[in-house]
Motif scaffolding. Sequence first.
Motif, PDB file in Angstrom:
ATOM      1  N   VAL A 117       0.974   8.268  -7.168  1.00 30.88           N
ATOM      2  CA  VAL A 117       1.182   6.820  -7.007  1.00 30.88           C
ATOM      3  C   VAL A 117       1.095   6.138  -8.370  1.00 30.88           C
ATOM      4  O   VAL A 117       1.927   5.292  -8.714  1.00 30.88           O
ATOM      5  N   TRP A 118       0.120   6.512  -9.187  1.00 26.52           N
ATOM      6  CA  TRP A 118      -0.009   5.959 -10.542  1.00 26.52           C
ATOM      7  C   TRP A 118       1.253   6.254 -11.352  1.00 26.52           C
ATOM      8  O   TRP A 118       1.826   5.366 -11.979  1.00 26.52           O
ATOM      9  N   TRP A 170      -2.163  -4.470 -10.567  1.00 25.83           N
ATOM     10  CA  TRP A 170      -2.087  -3.323  -9.660  1.00 25.83           C
ATOM     11  C   TRP A 170      -3.457  -2.672  -9.667  1.00 25.83           C
ATOM     12  O   TRP A 170      -4.018  -2.418 -10.727  1.00 25.83           O
ATOM     13  N   ARG A 171      -4.012  -2.493  -8.484  1.00 26.81           N
ATOM     14  CA  ARG A 171      -5.326  -1.846  -8.353  1.00 26.81           C
ATOM     15  C   ARG A 171      -5.264  -0.838  -7.236  1.00 26.81           C
ATOM     16  O   ARG A 171      -4.656  -1.096  -6.201  1.00 26.81           O
ATOM     17  N   ARG A 172      -5.937   0.266  -7.444  1.00 26.36           N
ATOM     18  CA  ARG A 172      -5.998   1.235  -6.360  1.00 26.36           C
ATOM     19  C   ARG A 172      -6.943   0.699  -5.292  1.00 26.36           C
ATOM     20  O   ARG A 172      -7.909  -0.012  -5.588  1.00 26.36           O
ATOM     21  N   ARG A 206      -3.289  10.114  -5.518  1.00 28.04           N
ATOM     22  CA  ARG A 206      -3.575   9.038  -6.466  1.00 28.04           C
ATOM     23  C   ARG A 206      -2.762   9.155  -7.761  1.00 28.04           C
ATOM     24  O   ARG A 206      -2.184   8.175  -8.231  1.00 28.04           O
ATOM     25  N   GLN A 207      -2.706  10.350  -8.336  1.00 34.76           N
ATOM     26  CA  GLN A 207      -1.970  10.539  -9.588  1.00 34.76           C
ATOM     27  C   GLN A 207      -0.478  10.270  -9.400  1.00 34.76           C
ATOM     28  O   GLN A 207       0.156   9.640 -10.241  1.00 34.76           O
ATOM     29  N   GLU A 216       0.841  -1.183   0.000  1.00 35.45           N
ATOM     30  CA  GLU A 216       0.000   0.000   0.000  1.00 35.45           C
ATOM     31  C   GLU A 216       0.875   1.231   0.000  1.00 35.45           C
ATOM     32  O   GLU A 216       1.946   1.249   0.592  1.00 35.45           O
ATOM     33  N   ILE A 233      -5.430   5.222 -14.062  1.00 38.99           N
ATOM     34  CA  ILE A 233      -5.529   5.622 -12.668  1.00 38.99           C
ATOM     35  C   ILE A 233      -6.087   4.517 -11.775  1.00 38.99           C
ATOM     36  O   ILE A 233      -5.817   4.495 -10.589  1.00 38.99           O
ATOM     37  N   ASP A 234      -6.824   3.558 -12.326  1.00 41.10           N
ATOM     38  CA  ASP A 234      -7.451   2.534 -11.502  1.00 41.10           C
ATOM     39  C   ASP A 234      -6.681   1.217 -11.425  1.00 41.10           C
ATOM     40  O   ASP A 234      -6.519   0.668 -10.348  1.00 41.10           O
ATOM     41  N   SER A 235      -6.216   0.677 -12.577  1.00 43.78           N
ATOM     42  CA  SER A 235      -5.587  -0.647 -12.526  1.00 43.78           C
ATOM     43  C   SER A 235      -4.819  -0.942 -13.807  1.00 43.78           C
ATOM     44  O   SER A 235      -5.028  -0.304 -14.842  1.00 43.78           O
TER      45      SER A 235
END
Length: 102
Positions: free
Chosen positions: A9-10, A94-96, A6-7, A1, A67-69
Amino acid sequence: EFAGPRQLVWDCHTQSALLDRWFAPKPLSTKTQHMEFKEGGYWHYAMVTPDGQSYWSRVDYLSIHPIDSYATLDGFTDESGVVNPDMPRSRSAWRRAPAPAS
């Protein structure tokens, strides 16, 4: 984790300049030879020891949902990117994480 915007981490998972800064476990470093982050594209990179020995791998991008997976197929390669048929490959995703309940 990962706790962060979010952006960011992506980006840290999808941009070679950022991946090269954190991906390999210490004391190794990461060196990208090629990266095309798109479905059907791949990342070819080496984990490099402090004395300069390189261990090459390739991550093929199977699906991407920005951004999601994303889903990948990983394998060991030679320096030119040819996958070693004698070694297993692994699938990963990889998934948020879902947003916390308020």
